[in-house]
Design a protein around this motif. Structure first.
Motif, PDB file in Angstrom:
ATOM      1  N   VAL A  76       0.885  -1.172   0.000  1.00  0.00           N
ATOM      2  CA  VAL A  76       0.000   0.000   0.000  1.00  0.00           C
ATOM      3  C   VAL A  76       0.919   1.218   0.000  1.00  0.00           C
ATOM      4  O   VAL A  76       1.798   1.346   0.847  1.00  0.00           O
ATOM      5  N   ALA A  92      -2.751   0.687  -4.215  1.00  0.00           N
ATOM      6  CA  ALA A  92      -2.546  -0.669  -3.715  1.00  0.00           C
ATOM      7  C   ALA A  92      -2.099  -1.543  -4.870  1.00  0.00           C
ATOM      8  O   ALA A  92      -2.598  -1.417  -5.993  1.00  0.00           O
ATOM      9  N   GLU A  94      -2.276  -5.099  -6.208  1.00  0.00           N
ATOM     10  CA  GLU A  94      -3.098  -6.299  -6.027  1.00  0.00           C
ATOM     11  C   GLU A  94      -2.262  -7.549  -6.265  1.00  0.00           C
ATOM     12  O   GLU A  94      -1.163  -7.484  -6.811  1.00  0.00           O
ATOM     13  N   GLU A 106      -9.835   3.427   2.563  1.00  0.00           N
ATOM     14  CA  GLU A 106      -9.579   2.017   2.243  1.00  0.00           C
ATOM     15  C   GLU A 106      -8.123   1.654   2.529  1.00  0.00           C
ATOM     16  O   GLU A 106      -7.832   0.550   2.989  1.00  0.00           O
ATOM     17  N   ASP A 109      -7.847   0.954   6.130  1.00  0.00           N
ATOM     18  CA  ASP A 109      -8.444  -0.341   6.459  1.00  0.00           C
ATOM     19  C   ASP A 109      -7.599  -1.517   5.980  1.00  0.00           C
ATOM     20  O   ASP A 109      -7.605  -2.572   6.602  1.00  0.00           O
ATOM     21  N   ARG A 110      -6.865  -1.353   4.904  1.00  0.00           N
ATOM     22  CA  ARG A 110      -5.974  -2.432   4.447  1.00  0.00           C
ATOM     23  C   ARG A 110      -4.782  -2.596   5.396  1.00  0.00           C
ATOM     24  O   ARG A 110      -4.302  -3.694   5.587  1.00  0.00           O
ATOM     25  N   PRO A 113      -7.100  -3.673   9.451  1.00  0.00           N
ATOM     26  CA  PRO A 113      -8.516  -4.004   9.305  1.00  0.00           C
ATOM     27  C   PRO A 113      -9.276  -4.025  10.637  1.00  0.00           C
ATOM     28  O   PRO A 113     -10.448  -3.690  10.685  1.00  0.00           O
TER      29      PRO A 113
END
Length: 185
Positions: A76, A92, A94, A106, A109-110, A113
């Motif tokens: 991230v 981010a 993936e 987000e 939260d990544r 969490p």
């Protein structure tokens, strides 16, 4: 000797002879951002997204004015202008090698969490204009009572009145711990 163009080498996926994507051969994911911005590891300071260690570009800006960073899947990234100390964007990487811009919320939260509900409560209180320090509000008439939790500025049950006078009310945000104990969060 044949050489590949820079654009071909920066492609996230290798292409087969017919030009189609061949997922069996992947290259390192690459983030390309304007050279005047900094790419840093996204970290949390308290409950807010912050800039961590700065990434070094694998390719300095050339004619297009973009610096390129090779990143591992799951990374991230927080991006800010060169002189800024807070992130303006987040990306981010993936698992499939794509690099996508994501909202700052987000990104938080990544990274953590488990703290998502706590940060969501904090954002609710901020939207209502409240902090954990009591603030004075003036009303012509009111029926607020001390120690009672109220709706505030369009947000449900975020304000607790700490003091009430004939025309003034002191209110603060309900803390996350209080919200959990009351069943609000």
């Amino acid at each position: 000797m044949l050489r590949l163009s820079k654009d071909y080498m920066m492609d996230t996926w290798w292409r087969s002879k017919d030009g189609m994507i061949d997922p069996s051969r992947t290259a390192t994911p690459v983030l390309a951002i304007p050279a005047w911005e900094q790419a840093c590891e996204a970290v949390l300071e308290g409950d807010r997204l912050a800039l961590g260690a700065r990434f070094c570009p694998v390719e300095k800006a050339d004619g297009d004015g973009r610096a390129r960073y090779e990143l591992a899947p799951g990374t991230v990234v927080a991006v800010a202008s060169a002189r800024s100390s807070s992130p303006q964007r987040a990306y981010a990487v993936e698992a499939d090698g794509t690099v996508a811009e994501i909202p700052l919320v987000e990104a938080e939260d990544r990274i953590d969490p488990a703290g998502g509900a706590r940060r969501a409560w904090r954002r609710r209180c901020i939207r209502a204009g409240l902090t954990e320090k009591p603030t004075r509000f003036t009303f012509q008439r009111h029926s607020y009572e001390v120690g009672v939790v109220y709706d505030w500025a369009g947000e449900d049950y975020v304000a607790v009145v700490t003091r009430a006078g004939p025309v003034c009310v002191w209110a603060r945000a309900v803390t996350y711990e209080e919200a959990v104990s009351l069943g609000l969060a």
